[in-house]
Design a protein around this motif. Structure first.
Motif, PDB file in Angstrom:
ATOM      1  N   GLU A 147     -34.874  -1.328  -3.620  1.00 39.52           N
ATOM      2  CA  GLU A 147     -34.330  -0.860  -2.671  1.00 39.52           C
ATOM      3  C   GLU A 147     -33.654  -1.178  -1.066  1.00 39.52           C
ATOM      4  OE1 GLU A 147     -37.788   1.897  -0.305  1.00 39.52           O
ATOM      5  OE2 GLU A 147     -38.222   0.046  -0.222  1.00 39.52           O
ATOM      6  N   ALA A 148     -34.202  -2.644  -1.301  1.00 39.43           N
ATOM      7  CA  ALA A 148     -33.662  -3.667  -0.168  1.00 39.43           C
ATOM      8  C   ALA A 148     -31.644  -2.940  -0.381  1.00 39.43           C
ATOM      9  CB  ALA A 148     -34.137  -4.546   0.053  1.00 39.43           C
ATOM     10  N   CYS A 149     -31.193  -3.987  -2.030  1.00 41.36           N
ATOM     11  CA  CYS A 149     -29.891  -3.555  -1.515  1.00 41.36           C
ATOM     12  C   CYS A 149     -28.924  -2.045  -1.527  1.00 41.36           C
ATOM     13  CB  CYS A 149     -28.890  -4.202  -3.021  1.00 41.36           C
ATOM     14  SG  CYS A 149     -29.675  -6.527  -3.612  1.00 41.36           S
ATOM     15  N   ASP A 150     -29.850  -1.329  -2.327  1.00 37.99           N
ATOM     16  CA  ASP A 150     -29.243   0.195  -1.530  1.00 37.99           C
ATOM     17  C   ASP A 150     -29.840   0.333  -0.158  1.00 37.99           C
ATOM     18  OD1 ASP A 150     -29.758   0.258  -4.345  1.00 37.99           O
ATOM     19  OD2 ASP A 150     -30.644   1.828  -4.708  1.00 37.99           O
ATOM     20  N   PHE A 151     -30.025  -0.196   0.807  1.00 33.30           N
ATOM     21  CA  PHE A 151     -30.624  -0.329   2.189  1.00 33.30           C
ATOM     22  C   PHE A 151     -28.752  -0.925   2.027  1.00 33.30           C
ATOM     23  CE2 PHE A 151     -34.651   1.779   2.839  1.00 33.30           C
ATOM     24  CZ  PHE A 151     -34.200   2.672   3.291  1.00 33.30           C
ATOM     25  N   ARG A 152     -28.617  -2.739   1.782  1.00 35.01           N
ATOM     26  CA  ARG A 152     -27.660  -2.674   2.239  1.00 35.01           C
ATOM     27  C   ARG A 152     -26.352  -2.328   2.207  1.00 35.01           C
ATOM     28  NH1 ARG A 152     -26.616  -7.335  -2.233  1.00 35.01           N
ATOM     29  NH2 ARG A 152     -25.713  -5.725  -3.224  1.00 35.01           N
ATOM     30  N   ASP A 153     -26.010  -1.585   0.787  1.00 37.68           N
ATOM     31  CA  ASP A 153     -24.986  -1.088   0.290  1.00 37.68           C
ATOM     32  C   ASP A 153     -24.484  -0.220   1.255  1.00 37.68           C
ATOM     33  OD1 ASP A 153     -25.243  -3.385  -1.861  1.00 37.68           O
ATOM     34  OD2 ASP A 153     -25.477  -1.955  -3.195  1.00 37.68           O
ATOM     35  N   ALA A 154     -25.307   0.665   2.271  1.00 38.33           N
ATOM     36  CA  ALA A 154     -25.207   2.097   3.217  1.00 38.33           C
ATOM     37  C   ALA A 154     -25.616   1.618   3.892  1.00 38.33           C
ATOM     38  CB  ALA A 154     -25.841   2.886   2.137  1.00 38.33           C
ATOM     39  N   HIS A 155     -25.540  -0.096   4.571  1.00 38.40           N
ATOM     40  CA  HIS A 155     -25.666  -0.305   5.913  1.00 38.40           C
ATOM     41  C   HIS A 155     -24.947   0.389   6.639  1.00 38.40           C
ATOM     42  CE1 HIS A 155     -25.938  -3.465   9.424  1.00 38.40           C
ATOM     43  NE2 HIS A 155     -27.398  -3.056   9.417  1.00 38.40           N
ATOM     44  N   GLU A 156     -23.414   0.202   6.754  1.00 39.31           N
ATOM     45  CA  GLU A 156     -22.927   0.754   7.452  1.00 39.31           C
ATOM     46  C   GLU A 156     -22.730   2.737   7.542  1.00 39.31           C
ATOM     47  OE1 GLU A 156     -17.407   0.589   7.392  1.00 39.31           O
ATOM     48  OE2 GLU A 156     -18.372  -1.564   6.639  1.00 39.31           O
ATOM     49  N   ASN A 157     -22.749   2.489   6.614  1.00 41.35           N
ATOM     50  CA  ASN A 157     -22.762   4.756   6.691  1.00 41.35           C
ATOM     51  C   ASN A 157     -23.763   4.982   8.187  1.00 41.35           C
ATOM     52  OD1 ASN A 157     -20.899   5.124   4.753  1.00 41.35           O
ATOM     53  ND2 ASN A 157     -22.782   4.482   3.269  1.00 41.35           N
ATOM     54  N   PHE A 158     -25.057   3.703   7.744  1.00 40.98           N
ATOM     55  CA  PHE A 158     -26.309   4.097   8.517  1.00 40.98           C
ATOM     56  C   PHE A 158     -26.094   3.713  10.117  1.00 40.98           C
ATOM     57  CE2 PHE A 158     -29.000   3.822   4.768  1.00 40.98           C
ATOM     58  CZ  PHE A 158     -29.279   5.193   5.042  1.00 40.98           C
ATOM     59  N   SER A 159     -25.195   2.613  10.678  1.00 40.67           N
ATOM     60  CA  SER A 159     -24.669   2.460  11.095  1.00 40.67           C
ATOM     61  C   SER A 159     -24.159   2.901  12.205  1.00 40.67           C
ATOM     62  CB  SER A 159     -24.006   1.000  11.654  1.00 40.67           C
ATOM     63  OG  SER A 159     -24.854   0.208  11.019  1.00 40.67           O
ATOM     64  N   ASP A 160     -22.633   3.299  11.291  1.00 41.96           N
ATOM     65  CA  ASP A 160     -22.298   4.556  11.643  1.00 41.96           C
ATOM     66  C   ASP A 160     -23.171   6.010  12.536  1.00 41.96           C
ATOM     67  OD1 ASP A 160     -19.794   3.615  11.237  1.00 41.96           O
ATOM     68  OD2 ASP A 160     -19.034   4.735   9.147  1.00 41.96           O
ATOM     69  N   LEU A 161     -24.157   5.733  12.197  1.00 40.90           N
ATOM     70  CA  LEU A 161     -25.254   7.330  12.293  1.00 40.90           C
ATOM     71  C   LEU A 161     -25.878   6.688  13.501  1.00 40.90           C
ATOM     72  CD1 LEU A 161     -25.231   8.890   8.778  1.00 40.90           C
ATOM     73  CD2 LEU A 161     -23.970   9.667  10.865  1.00 40.90           C
ATOM     74  N   ASN A 162     -25.253   5.557  14.425  1.00 43.23           N
ATOM     75  CA  ASN A 162     -26.258   4.559  15.144  1.00 43.23           C
ATOM     76  C   ASN A 162     -28.015   4.923  14.552  1.00 43.23           C
ATOM     77  OD1 ASN A 162     -26.830   4.592  17.936  1.00 43.23           O
ATOM     78  ND2 ASN A 162     -27.657   6.071  18.124  1.00 43.23           N
ATOM     79  N   ALA A 163     -27.837   4.140  13.691  1.00 41.61           N
ATOM     80  CA  ALA A 163     -29.280   3.927  13.218  1.00 41.61           C
ATOM     81  C   ALA A 163     -29.139   2.521  12.416  1.00 41.61           C
ATOM     82  CB  ALA A 163     -29.740   4.753  11.541  1.00 41.61           C
ATOM     83  N   VAL A 164     -30.119   2.096  12.735  1.00 40.51           N
ATOM     84  CA  VAL A 164     -30.824   0.630  12.424  1.00 40.51           C
ATOM     85  C   VAL A 164     -31.996   0.396  11.574  1.00 40.51           C
ATOM     86  CG1 VAL A 164     -32.674   0.283  14.414  1.00 40.51           C
ATOM     87  CG2 VAL A 164     -31.371  -1.752  13.369  1.00 40.51           C
ATOM     88  N   ILE A 165     -31.505  -0.653  10.175  1.00 36.67           N
ATOM     89  CA  ILE A 165     -32.756  -0.146   9.239  1.00 36.67           C
ATOM     90  C   ILE A 165     -33.710  -1.443   9.924  1.00 36.67           C
ATOM     91  CG2 ILE A 165     -32.993  -0.379   6.782  1.00 36.67           C
ATOM     92  CD1 ILE A 165     -29.824   0.630   6.796  1.00 36.67           C
TER      93      ILE A 165
END
Length: 153
Positions: A47-65
């Motif tokens: 789960e953590a590595c999946d969030f890591r791999d998509a981190h930039e996509n979340f950042s582009d959507l104004n989201a912090v994990i």
């Protein structure tokens, strides 16, 4: 206990560096707050590595994990370093925040019953409202579900 459309319970927890993080610090951003049982375990690592791999996509959507478990700062630091996680992991040693969010539950594993954190993700919007929650998360495809929801909101 469903929290959707309610104000997110406020909290202050230390992260892997011992810095006190307040939910209020992220007003104006989407917060993907995910609770998980334990660092260095197979499901939690995936789960953590999946969030890591998509981190930039979340950042582009104004989201912090932000990840939350009962592990201490030093264990979080090892987990972050081992897997190159670009987001903070918060220490909820006494499970008070997990209780506020209704994820401190009775679990059953191999015939044993015990209390623990149920894998759950909350999307808290820019105004501090829980917009969406995913309970009893299955890791496979979960990050895609969260990301797709954020893209369509």
């Amino acid at each position: 206990m469903l929290l959707e459309n309610q104000k997110a319970p406020l909290f202050s927890l230390v992260n892997e560096k011992g810095v006190l993080i307040h939910l209020e610090d992220f007003k104006g951003k989407n917060v993907v707050l995910y609770f998980y049982p334990k660092d260095m375990t197979p499901g939690c690592t995936t789960e953590a590595c999946d969030f890591r791999d998509a981190h930039e996509n979340f950042s582009d959507l104004n989201a912090v994990i932000l990840g939350v478990s009962m592990d201490d700062s030093s264990r979080h630091t090892k987990f972050i370093e081992k897997h190159g996680l670009p987001f903070s992991l918060l220490v909820d040693a006494d499970h008070q925040v997990a209780e506020k969010y209704g994820v401190w539950t009775l679990k059953k594993n191999f015939g044993k019953e015990y209390m623990g954190i149920e894998r759950t993700t909350f999307l808290i919007n820019e105004q501090g409202i829980i917009e969406k929650e995913w309970r009893k998360v299955r890791v496979k495809n979960h990050i895609e579900d969260v990301l797709n929801y954020l893209k369509t909101k």
